[in-house]
Design a protein around this motif. Structure first.
Motif, PDB file in Angstrom:
ATOM      1  N   TYR A   1     -20.866   7.902  -6.675  1.00  0.00           N
ATOM      2  CA  TYR A   1     -20.616   7.145  -5.482  1.00  0.00           C
ATOM      3  C   TYR A   1     -22.120   6.508  -5.241  1.00  0.00           C
ATOM      4  CZ  TYR A   1     -19.597   5.973  -0.559  1.00  0.00           C
ATOM      5  OH  TYR A   1     -19.574   5.154   0.736  1.00  0.00           O
TER       6      TYR A   1
ATOM      7  N   THR B   1       0.760  -1.291   0.035  1.00  0.00           N
ATOM      8  CA  THR B   1      -0.071  -0.145   0.056  1.00  0.00           C
ATOM      9  C   THR B   1       0.950   1.248  -0.239  1.00  0.00           C
ATOM     10  OG1 THR B   1      -1.663  -1.428   1.521  1.00  0.00           O
ATOM     11  CG2 THR B   1      -1.868   1.052   1.231  1.00  0.00           C
TER      12      THR B   1
ATOM     13  N   ASP C   1      -3.384  -4.351   7.539  1.00  0.00           N
ATOM     14  CA  ASP C   1      -3.382  -3.632   6.307  1.00  0.00           C
ATOM     15  C   ASP C   1      -3.331  -5.086   5.319  1.00  0.00           C
ATOM     16  OD1 ASP C   1      -2.051  -3.242   3.706  1.00  0.00           O
ATOM     17  OD2 ASP C   1      -0.687  -1.878   4.353  1.00  0.00           O
ATOM     18  N   TYR C   2      -4.404  -4.921   4.621  1.00  0.00           N
ATOM     19  CA  TYR C   2      -4.996  -6.278   3.794  1.00  0.00           C
ATOM     20  C   TYR C   2      -3.925  -6.714   2.729  1.00  0.00           C
ATOM     21  CZ  TYR C   2      -7.150  -2.912   0.508  1.00  0.00           C
ATOM     22  OH  TYR C   2      -7.315  -1.849  -0.283  1.00  0.00           O
TER      23      TYR C   2
ATOM     24  N   ILE D   1     -13.434   1.752  -3.636  1.00  0.00           N
ATOM     25  CA  ILE D   1     -12.591   3.050  -3.333  1.00  0.00           C
ATOM     26  C   ILE D   1     -11.521   2.881  -2.453  1.00  0.00           C
ATOM     27  CG2 ILE D   1     -13.069   5.619  -3.047  1.00  0.00           C
ATOM     28  CD1 ILE D   1     -15.088   4.351  -5.171  1.00  0.00           C
TER      29      ILE D   1
ATOM     30  N   TYR E   1     -16.681  11.933   7.185  1.00  0.00           N
ATOM     31  CA  TYR E   1     -16.446  11.127   6.165  1.00  0.00           C
ATOM     32  C   TYR E   1     -17.763  10.664   5.247  1.00  0.00           C
ATOM     33  CZ  TYR E   1     -15.471   7.067   3.220  1.00  0.00           C
ATOM     34  OH  TYR E   1     -15.330   6.193   2.485  1.00  0.00           O
TER      35      TYR E   1
ATOM     36  N   THR F   1     -20.521   0.745   2.331  1.00  0.00           N
ATOM     37  CA  THR F   1     -20.638  -0.561   1.241  1.00  0.00           C
ATOM     38  C   THR F   1     -21.445  -1.674   1.916  1.00  0.00           C
ATOM     39  OG1 THR F   1     -18.878   0.419   0.112  1.00  0.00           O
ATOM     40  CG2 THR F   1     -19.763  -1.850  -0.604  1.00  0.00           C
TER      41      THR F   1
ATOM     42  N   ASP G   1      -9.882  -3.045   7.688  1.00  0.00           N
ATOM     43  CA  ASP G   1      -9.310  -1.785   7.442  1.00  0.00           C
ATOM     44  C   ASP G   1      -8.132  -1.600   8.554  1.00  0.00           C
ATOM     45  OD1 ASP G   1     -11.124   0.644   6.195  1.00  0.00           O
ATOM     46  OD2 ASP G   1      -9.392   1.328   7.349  1.00  0.00           O
TER      47      ASP G   1
HETATM   48  C1  LIG Z   1     -12.559   5.395   0.819  1.00  0.00           C
HETATM   49  S1  LIG Z   1     -12.771   4.295   2.047  1.00  0.00           S
HETATM   50  C2  LIG Z   1     -14.134   3.325   1.156  1.00  0.00           C
HETATM   51  C3  LIG Z   1     -14.872   2.585   2.337  1.00  0.00           C
HETATM   52  C4  LIG Z   1     -16.460   2.261   1.768  1.00  0.00           C
HETATM   53  N1  LIG Z   1     -16.232   1.312   0.868  1.00  0.00           N
HETATM   54  C5  LIG Z   1     -17.110   3.527   1.348  1.00  0.00           C
HETATM   55  O1  LIG Z   1     -17.357   3.464   0.004  1.00  0.00           O
HETATM   56  O2  LIG Z   1     -17.460   4.301   1.819  1.00  0.00           O
HETATM   57  C6  LIG Z   1     -11.361   3.310   1.821  1.00  0.00           C
HETATM   58  C7  LIG Z   1     -10.918   2.528   3.145  1.00  0.00           C
HETATM   59  O3  LIG Z   1      -9.932   1.622   2.726  1.00  0.00           O
HETATM   60  C8  LIG Z   1      -9.211   1.526   3.852  1.00  0.00           C
HETATM   61  N2  LIG Z   1      -7.529   0.881   3.348  1.00  0.00           N
HETATM   62  C9  LIG Z   1      -6.921   1.509   2.287  1.00  0.00           C
HETATM   63  N3  LIG Z   1      -5.865   0.648   1.971  1.00  0.00           N
HETATM   64  C10 LIG Z   1      -5.982  -0.325   2.883  1.00  0.00           C
HETATM   65  C11 LIG Z   1      -5.141  -1.331   3.001  1.00  0.00           C
HETATM   66  N4  LIG Z   1      -4.226  -1.586   2.384  1.00  0.00           N
HETATM   67  N5  LIG Z   1      -5.510  -2.205   4.375  1.00  0.00           N
HETATM   68  C12 LIG Z   1      -6.527  -1.776   5.039  1.00  0.00           C
HETATM   69  N6  LIG Z   1      -7.554  -1.000   4.670  1.00  0.00           N
HETATM   70  C13 LIG Z   1      -7.015   0.004   3.743  1.00  0.00           C
HETATM   71  C14 LIG Z   1      -8.941   3.013   4.443  1.00  0.00           C
HETATM   72  O4  LIG Z   1      -8.593   3.189   5.778  1.00  0.00           O
HETATM   73  C15 LIG Z   1     -10.421   3.313   4.147  1.00  0.00           C
HETATM   74  O5  LIG Z   1     -11.180   3.315   5.523  1.00  0.00           O
END
Ligand SMILES: C[S@@+](CC[C@H](N)C(=O)[O-])C[C@H]1O[C@@H](n2cnc3c(N)ncnc32)[C@H](O)[C@@H]1O
Length: 228
Positions: free
Chosen positions: A30, A2, A101-102, A118, A19, A60, A77
């Motif tokens: 969206y 990431t 971190d996924y 997203i 948010y 989502t 997340d």
């Molecule tokens: C913009 S939000 C979208 C959430 C939801 N799907 C929405 O549409 O509202 C993206 C989320 O992914 C998480 N995220 C991004 N990269 C990540 C990773 N590598 N591991 C875990 N979480 C991650 C961010 O912290 C954030 O909470």
């Protein structure tokens, strides 16, 4: 891998309410994207196991929970702030929350569907994105769905330039003030690492998914992939 940590992302410091308000004004399409996700998930058989990468505040997830029967969610997340918002929003649904971190953990297996909306564009390079798609493929059952909604660019350079301009125009139009515009324009210009729609589709096919593009609005694209 990431390209950011949670502390690099503006919404890591926001309330979940802020948010939820901002995301609609910064991501073109969206709401239409989530309407499509509702249409897709309505057709999923009851009792599905669903894996979500980057749950955010659970927007989502809630759409999926309301359109499936007895879904069990594994929700990942790396932002504690966002995950806390999701815990509140999804109270009463069957969810396991993972603060990680996924891209750096072993993904659990045997899912009916995986979803990432997203956030995938923070996988830094094309190689990272393809690797992540492969790991998602391995977490699914045969016939399982991967629903990817994300910001993408296009192989055609004129189309790419046009959609990029439309994206910034959307940000300008919806900005409540200069501070808002500065934060989100910075985020898009320097933190988002977009790959083309065509590349995502090509990687998915090479890995073993069939694909269908369900929505395109400027840089926002929804791809429904099925593990063959
Ligand atoms: C913009 S939000 C979208 C959430 C939801 N799907 C929405 O549409 O509202 C993206 C989320 O992914 C998480 N995220 C991004 N990269 C990540 C990773 N590598 N591991 C875990 N979480 C991650 C961010 O912290 C954030 O909470």
């Amino acid at each position: 891998m990431t390209n950011v940590g949670p502390e690099d992302l503006n919404y890591h410091y926001y309330s979940a309410e802020r948010y939820d308000k901002d995301i609609v004004n910064t991501i073109p399409g969206y709401e239409a994207l989530h309407q499509e996700i509702a249409n897709i998930t309505k057709k999923i058989d009851p009792n599905p196991k669903i894996l979500e990468l980057g749950v955010g505040t659970g927007n989502t997830t809630l759409v999926i929970a309301e359109n499936t029967k007895n879904a069990h969610f594994t929700l990942i997340d790396f932002s504690e702030q966002m995950l806390n918002g999701a815990k509140e929003k999804l109270n009463g649904h069957s969810c396991e929350f993972i603060l990680k971190d996924y891209s750096e953990m072993e993904l659990p297996k045997n899912y009916d569907a995986a979803i990432c909306v997203i956030g995938f564009h923070h996988q830094e390079t094309d190689k990272d994105k393809k690797q992540m798609i492969l790991r998602i493929y391995n977490s699914l059952k045969r016939g399982g769905l991967f629903i990817l909604g994300d910001l993408m660019t296009y192989d055609n350079k004129e189309l790419a330039a046009l959609n990029e301009a439309e994206h910034y125009s959307f940000l300008v139009k919806n900005a409540e003030n200069k501070e808002f515009l500065k934060e989100w324009a910075y985020h898009h210009k320097f933190l988002n690492k977009l790959a083309s729609k065509e590349s995502h589709i090509r990687w998915m096919h090479e890995i073993g998914f069939s694909t269908e593009v369900k929505l395109e609005e400027f840089n926002t694209v929804l791809i429904l992939a099925k593990k063959i």
